[in-house]
Design a protein around this motif. Structure first.
Motif, PDB file in Angstrom:
ATOM      1  N   PHE A  56     -59.684 -61.732  57.228  1.00 48.67           N
ATOM      2  CA  PHE A  56     -58.516 -60.909  57.551  1.00 48.67           C
ATOM      3  C   PHE A  56     -57.917 -60.353  56.255  1.00 48.67           C
ATOM      4  O   PHE A  56     -56.918 -60.860  55.745  1.00 48.67           O
ATOM      5  N   PRO A  57     -58.522 -59.300  55.698  1.00 49.06           N
ATOM      6  CA  PRO A  57     -58.083 -58.771  54.400  1.00 49.06           C
ATOM      7  C   PRO A  57     -56.639 -58.281  54.374  1.00 49.06           C
ATOM      8  O   PRO A  57     -56.018 -58.256  53.304  1.00 49.06           O
ATOM      9  N   SER A  58     -56.090 -57.928  55.534  1.00 54.13           N
ATOM     10  CA  SER A  58     -54.725 -57.390  55.552  1.00 54.13           C
ATOM     11  C   SER A  58     -53.653 -58.470  55.613  1.00 54.13           C
ATOM     12  O   SER A  58     -52.463 -58.184  55.477  1.00 54.13           O
ATOM     13  N   TRP A  59     -54.046 -59.723  55.849  1.00 52.49           N
ATOM     14  CA  TRP A  59     -53.062 -60.799  55.964  1.00 52.49           C
ATOM     15  C   TRP A  59     -52.511 -61.188  54.591  1.00 52.49           C
ATOM     16  O   TRP A  59     -53.259 -61.222  53.597  1.00 52.49           O
ATOM     17  N   ALA A  60     -51.243 -61.482  54.553  1.00 54.11           N
ATOM     18  CA  ALA A  60     -50.650 -62.128  53.382  1.00 54.11           C
ATOM     19  C   ALA A  60     -50.767 -63.626  53.609  1.00 54.11           C
ATOM     20  O   ALA A  60     -50.096 -64.178  54.485  1.00 54.11           O
ATOM     21  N   VAL A  61     -51.662 -64.280  52.873  1.00 46.63           N
ATOM     22  CA  VAL A  61     -51.903 -65.715  53.053  1.00 46.63           C
ATOM     23  C   VAL A  61     -50.998 -66.463  52.076  1.00 46.63           C
ATOM     24  O   VAL A  61     -51.281 -66.556  50.884  1.00 46.63           O
ATOM     25  N   ARG A  62     -49.908 -66.984  52.596  1.00 50.59           N
ATOM     26  CA  ARG A  62     -48.864 -67.590  51.766  1.00 50.59           C
ATOM     27  C   ARG A  62     -48.916 -69.113  51.856  1.00 50.59           C
ATOM     28  O   ARG A  62     -49.389 -69.663  52.841  1.00 50.59           O
ATOM     29  N   GLN A  63     -48.420 -69.745  50.824  1.00 49.48           N
ATOM     30  CA  GLN A  63     -48.381 -71.209  50.812  1.00 49.48           C
ATOM     31  C   GLN A  63     -47.046 -71.672  50.254  1.00 49.48           C
ATOM     32  O   GLN A  63     -46.439 -71.018  49.398  1.00 49.48           O
ATOM     33  N   GLY A  64     -46.588 -72.820  50.750  1.00 55.44           N
ATOM     34  CA  GLY A  64     -45.352 -73.402  50.246  1.00 55.44           C
ATOM     35  C   GLY A  64     -45.498 -74.902  50.099  1.00 55.44           C
ATOM     36  O   GLY A  64     -46.506 -75.495  50.501  1.00 55.44           O
ATOM     37  N   TYR A  65     -44.493 -75.496  49.507  1.00 51.48           N
ATOM     38  CA  TYR A  65     -44.485 -76.946  49.290  1.00 51.48           C
ATOM     39  C   TYR A  65     -43.085 -77.462  49.572  1.00 51.48           C
ATOM     40  O   TYR A  65     -42.074 -76.823  49.216  1.00 51.48           O
ATOM     41  N   GLY A  66     -43.022 -78.607  50.213  1.00 46.57           N
ATOM     42  CA  GLY A  66     -41.732 -79.227  50.470  1.00 46.57           C
ATOM     43  C   GLY A  66     -41.924 -80.626  51.019  1.00 46.57           C
ATOM     44  O   GLY A  66     -43.055 -81.088  51.219  1.00 46.57           O
ATOM     45  N   LEU A  67     -40.819 -81.293  51.272  1.00 47.79           N
ATOM     46  CA  LEU A  67     -40.848 -82.664  51.769  1.00 47.79           C
ATOM     47  C   LEU A  67     -39.715 -82.852  52.771  1.00 47.79           C
ATOM     48  O   LEU A  67     -38.748 -82.085  52.791  1.00 47.79           O
TER      49      LEU A  67
ATOM     50  N   ASP B  76     -51.816 -62.296  73.142  1.00 52.85           N
ATOM     51  CA  ASP B  76     -50.935 -61.909  74.255  1.00 52.85           C
ATOM     52  C   ASP B  76     -49.532 -61.536  73.792  1.00 52.85           C
ATOM     53  O   ASP B  76     -48.924 -60.594  74.314  1.00 52.85           O
ATOM     54  N   TYR B  77     -48.993 -62.293  72.840  1.00 54.19           N
ATOM     55  CA  TYR B  77     -47.607 -62.068  72.408  1.00 54.19           C
ATOM     56  C   TYR B  77     -47.512 -61.224  71.135  1.00 54.19           C
ATOM     57  O   TYR B  77     -46.425 -61.012  70.619  1.00 54.19           O
ATOM     58  N   LYS B  78     -48.676 -60.754  70.648  1.00 58.94           N
ATOM     59  CA  LYS B  78     -48.717 -59.920  69.452  1.00 58.94           C
ATOM     60  C   LYS B  78     -47.902 -60.553  68.315  1.00 58.94           C
ATOM     61  O   LYS B  78     -46.990 -59.947  67.741  1.00 58.94           O
ATOM     62  N   ILE B  79     -48.244 -61.775  68.019  1.00 62.90           N
ATOM     63  CA  ILE B  79     -47.522 -62.549  67.004  1.00 62.90           C
ATOM     64  C   ILE B  79     -47.786 -61.978  65.616  1.00 62.90           C
ATOM     65  O   ILE B  79     -48.917 -61.624  65.273  1.00 62.90           O
ATOM     66  N   ASN B  80     -46.713 -61.873  64.809  1.00 64.74           N
ATOM     67  CA  ASN B  80     -46.797 -61.315  63.457  1.00 64.74           C
ATOM     68  C   ASN B  80     -46.948 -62.376  62.376  1.00 64.74           C
ATOM     69  O   ASN B  80     -47.599 -62.140  61.363  1.00 64.74           O
ATOM     70  N   MET B  81     -46.300 -63.543  62.584  1.00 66.18           N
ATOM     71  CA  MET B  81     -46.242 -64.562  61.537  1.00 66.18           C
ATOM     72  C   MET B  81     -46.787 -65.878  62.079  1.00 66.18           C
ATOM     73  O   MET B  81     -46.310 -66.384  63.109  1.00 66.18           O
ATOM     74  N   LEU B  82     -47.768 -66.433  61.391  1.00 64.32           N
ATOM     75  CA  LEU B  82     -48.363 -67.699  61.798  1.00 64.32           C
ATOM     76  C   LEU B  82     -47.911 -68.802  60.852  1.00 64.32           C
ATOM     77  O   LEU B  82     -48.180 -68.731  59.648  1.00 64.32           O
ATOM     78  N   PHE B  83     -47.237 -69.807  61.383  1.00 68.91           N
ATOM     79  CA  PHE B  83     -46.935 -71.011  60.608  1.00 68.91           C
ATOM     80  C   PHE B  83     -48.021 -72.034  60.955  1.00 68.91           C
ATOM     81  O   PHE B  83     -48.120 -72.485  62.098  1.00 68.91           O
ATOM     82  N   LEU B  84     -48.829 -72.371  59.965  1.00 67.90           N
ATOM     83  CA  LEU B  84     -50.012 -73.197  60.198  1.00 67.90           C
ATOM     84  C   LEU B  84     -50.058 -74.363  59.215  1.00 67.90           C
ATOM     85  O   LEU B  84     -49.240 -74.451  58.298  1.00 67.90           O
ATOM     86  N   VAL B  85     -51.034 -75.231  59.412  1.00 67.65           N
ATOM     87  CA  VAL B  85     -51.363 -76.266  58.432  1.00 67.65           C
ATOM     88  C   VAL B  85     -52.848 -76.109  58.106  1.00 67.65           C
ATOM     89  O   VAL B  85     -53.605 -75.514  58.879  1.00 67.65           O
ATOM     90  N   PRO B  86     -53.296 -76.608  56.952  1.00 73.29           N
ATOM     91  CA  PRO B  86     -54.675 -76.368  56.517  1.00 73.29           C
ATOM     92  C   PRO B  86     -55.767 -76.672  57.532  1.00 73.29           C
ATOM     93  O   PRO B  86     -56.721 -75.881  57.638  1.00 73.29           O
ATOM     94  N   PRO B  87     -55.698 -77.768  58.320  1.00 76.95           N
ATOM     95  CA  PRO B  87     -56.783 -77.990  59.288  1.00 76.95           C
ATOM     96  C   PRO B  87     -56.965 -76.842  60.282  1.00 76.95           C
ATOM     97  O   PRO B  87     -58.085 -76.565  60.712  1.00 76.95           O
ATOM     98  N   MET B  88     -55.861 -76.179  60.645  1.00 75.74           N
ATOM     99  CA  MET B  88     -55.971 -75.041  61.564  1.00 75.74           C
ATOM    100  C   MET B  88     -56.671 -73.868  60.890  1.00 75.74           C
ATOM    101  O   MET B  88     -57.487 -73.164  61.508  1.00 75.74           O
TER     102      MET B  88
ATOM    103  N   ASP C 201     -58.064 -60.396  69.695  1.00 75.66           N
ATOM    104  CA  ASP C 201     -57.402 -59.350  68.903  1.00 75.66           C
ATOM    105  C   ASP C 201     -56.229 -59.972  68.147  1.00 75.66           C
ATOM    106  O   ASP C 201     -55.186 -60.269  68.736  1.00 75.66           O
ATOM    107  N   LEU C 202     -56.406 -60.160  66.852  1.00 72.32           N
ATOM    108  CA  LEU C 202     -55.354 -60.742  66.015  1.00 72.32           C
ATOM    109  C   LEU C 202     -54.748 -59.687  65.087  1.00 72.32           C
ATOM    110  O   LEU C 202     -54.178 -60.021  64.045  1.00 72.32           O
ATOM    111  N   SER C 203     -54.876 -58.419  65.468  1.00 71.61           N
ATOM    112  CA  SER C 203     -54.434 -57.331  64.595  1.00 71.61           C
ATOM    113  C   SER C 203     -52.921 -57.284  64.394  1.00 71.61           C
ATOM    114  O   SER C 203     -52.435 -56.643  63.460  1.00 71.61           O
ATOM    115  N   SER C 204     -52.161 -57.969  65.253  1.00 69.80           N
ATOM    116  CA  SER C 204     -50.693 -57.970  65.099  1.00 69.80           C
ATOM    117  C   SER C 204     -50.242 -58.832  63.928  1.00 69.80           C
ATOM    118  O   SER C 204     -49.117 -58.663  63.422  1.00 69.80           O
ATOM    119  N   VAL C 205     -51.090 -59.755  63.483  1.00 72.02           N
ATOM    120  CA  VAL C 205     -50.694 -60.700  62.441  1.00 72.02           C
ATOM    121  C   VAL C 205     -50.574 -59.991  61.097  1.00 72.02           C
ATOM    122  O   VAL C 205     -51.491 -59.282  60.666  1.00 72.02           O
TER     123      VAL C 205
END
Length: 587
Positions: A356-367, A303-315, A330-334
């Motif tokens: 989703f071959p077009s997604w940049a699947v990024r990971q980070g680390y922090g505390l 609905d909101y054509k979201i571009n960036m997903l902030f997720l955690v591994p279980p999701m 339709d997740l084509s906006s991501v």
């Protein structure tokens, strides 16, 4: 010699140390995206309620005035006299409330919305909270905890989850945040607290008091300064600027802003800083959801054509295990997703990218203790299994158990972090402070308790790979086995929906891995015994001998996790020890 960010990484700008977070976020002179060209900072993904940047800035000012009047506070008094608890599901007002508290020089102590009354009581007492803001869904829990903390009912306020909602409980009409904003709009202007600050006050004064569960004992109050938040916001902003500038240039845009998902709990440092502060600072719009509901999440992205997903591994695991459901939306906006808070296995990342071959699947680390991000991948240098390169202003060491510093690649050691985002310390806990924060010749370091290696990515840049929590590594005949590695591999088995691995005692090996598995719905195996055999063989075929599941496989209904997605292995270890003790085992 410490490791530093790669050469391609831009230098960190000077970090202001005499202003509040609120001034930094809303005054454009510190590099914030121009207010007039920003997206609406926060939008309610369920109801559509939103404020543009100018309106939200005024709203924060009015709320700050109302808080001073409500509590008879002055901006000049100590921050420890103005501690306010925030115990709520995500709302569009959650983070703006904390900025209003900062504007008057107070402290926001954000509590996990999954807490029970006893847990909330502990945090409110330990932090010295004078009042608490909650939502209707958590009001009963809040009232019970507040009563035990001697916080009167009239100091419990409601964050509305929907416009014009009537909030009543226990025969008492609680004031809402909207009531305080309205009252504040009619009051004279007040000077923001930081107008009287001296150089360095922003580095000394506590802004957020977030509670970290750690690996044992009661949660510890992490004192996060204004400078800590400002520093990490600038660090992430600077680290990702080349990618965003390149995108804007290629698409002939003056600047680039995006719509991001605001689902992660705002009480957690990941959702609070990465998901909220960084987005607002660079002009992005955050679509706020109160809690995780898989189909609501997919519908909101559509609905909101979201571009960036902030997720955690279980999701992400839920997505990869629910391909048919995901196809209905339709997740084509991501364009990208970013995951942190817990390790994301290479196998799961590969599975998501196949969808989703077009997604940049990024990971980070922090505390929490580093006010979030230490390292992260960028779209130009993604290496699955890695947490990416150090962000600007970071310096790290790897130290062995014996205290020797590691200077080469692919050698494991405890990760020590130095950064302007490393926090002030723990509240009321000198022992933990001495164990965690170390003064070296080149400055103060935070001992993370995580084992890591430094390795070079295929692009030739230094990346940090987190192996696991040092205290959770399984020692098999002297070999270290990382539970996260086995968990990531187990998730590639079609019969495994979720899992957790712990070490259990063994006379011969010392410890051996044991897996607790949540079966995938509709498993085609004829029996539990056959499924266990299939899962064990899956590990044997791909992992070295000492990593085999010699502790066995046990089926469970659910893997215990924190709201940020971190597996609570300690709970499984405690249950297993108790079960073995009842069976007469010597532990």
């Amino acid at each position: 010699m410490p490791f530093v960010p790669p050469s391609w990484c831009p230098p960190l700008p000077q970090v202001p140390d005499s202003i509040s977070i609120e001034s930094f976020m809303w005054e454009e002179r510190y590099g914030r995206h121009p207010l007039g060209y920003s997206q609406d900072p926060f939008t309610d993904g369920l109801m559509g309620r939103t404020y543009n940047a100018f309106d939200l800035k005024d709203r924060i000012d009015h709320l700050a005035r109302g808080l001073c009047k409500e509590f008879d506070w002055t901006p000049e008094s100590s921050e420890w006299e103005k501690v306010i608890g925030v115990f709520s599901l995500n709302t569009v007002d959650y983070v703006p409330l904390t900025w209003a508290i900062h504007r008057i020089g107070g402290i926001a102590t954000c509590a996990n919305a999954a807490y029970n009354a006893h847990e909330l009581e502990y945090q409110l007492k330990d932090s010295g909270a004078k009042a608490v803001f909650t939502c209707l869904a958590l009001l009963d829990t809040t009232l019970e905890a507040a009563r035990k903390c001697n916080i009167p009912k009239e100091r419990v306020y409601i964050l509305p989850m929907a416009p014009n909602a009537t909030q009543k409980s226990d025969g008492y009409d609680h004031k809402t945040l909207e009531d305080i904003v309205t009252a504040g709009s009619k009051l004279p202007k007040i000077q923001p607290s930081d107008r009287s600050w001296k150089v360095g006050d922003g580095a000394r004064r506590c802004a957020y008091l977030c509670y970290s569960s750690g690996t044992s004992g009661l949660p510890k109050g992490v004192m996060i300064s204004h400078k800590n938040v400002i520093a990490n916001t600038l660090q992430i902003f600077t680290h990702e600027s080349p990618t965003r500038e390149d995108y804007a240039k290629r698409n002939m845009l003056q600047s680039y802003t995006e719509t991001a998902l605001g689902l992660l709990p705002m009480s957690h440092i990941y959702g609070l800083i990465v998901g909220s502060h960084v987005g607002a600072f660079r002009g992005d719009g955050v679509i706020v959801l109160p809690k995780y509901d898989f189909k609501v999440l997919l519908q909101t992205i559509q609905d909101y054509k979201i571009n960036m997903l902030f997720l955690v591994p279980p999701m992400i695991i839920h997505m990869t295990k629910s391909k048919e459901t995901v196809k209905q939306y339709d997740l084509s906006s991501v364009r990208a997703c970013f995951t942190g808070a817990a390790p994301l296995g290479k196998e799961t990342a590969d599975d998501l990218l196949s969808m989703f071959p077009s997604w940049a699947v990024r990971q980070g680390y922090g505390l929490t203790e580093t006010c979030t991000v230490v390292c992260s991948t960028v779209p130009e240098d993604i290496w699955f299994g890695s947490s990416g390169s150090l962000i600007p202003g970071m310096k790290v060491r790897l130290v062995t158990v014996e205290g020797n510093e590691i200077t080469g690649y692919n050698q494991p050691g405890e990760l020590w972090v130095q950064s302007p985002s490393v926090v002030l310390g723990y509240l009321h806990n000198d022992k933990a402070n001495k164990e965690t924060f170390v003064d070296e010749a080149d400055g103060r370091y935070m001992r993370t308790g995580d084992e890591a290696i430094i390795a070079k990515s295929p692009q030739g840049h230094e990346h940090i790979i987190i192996t696991d929590r040092i205290k959770e590594l399984i020692k098999v005949k002297g070999h270290q086995v990382a539970p996260a590695e086995l968990e990531a591999h187990l998730l590639t088995h079609p019969g495994v929906n979720d899992c957790v691995v712990i070490g259990v005692p063994s006379d011969r090996e010392g410890e051996v891995p044991k897996a607790f598995v949540v079966k995938a719905p509709g498993s085609i195996e004829e029996s539990d015994a056959l499924l266990k055999r299939s899962i064990a063989k899956h590990v044997e075929q791909h992992k070295t001998d000492y990593k085999r599941l010699r502790g066995g496989i046990e089926f469970i209904d659910v893997v215990p996790k924190s709201p940020s997605g971190k597996i609570l292995r300690r709970l499984m270890r405690d249950k297993e020890r108790e079960k073995m003790r009842k069976q007469g085992a010597k532990l």
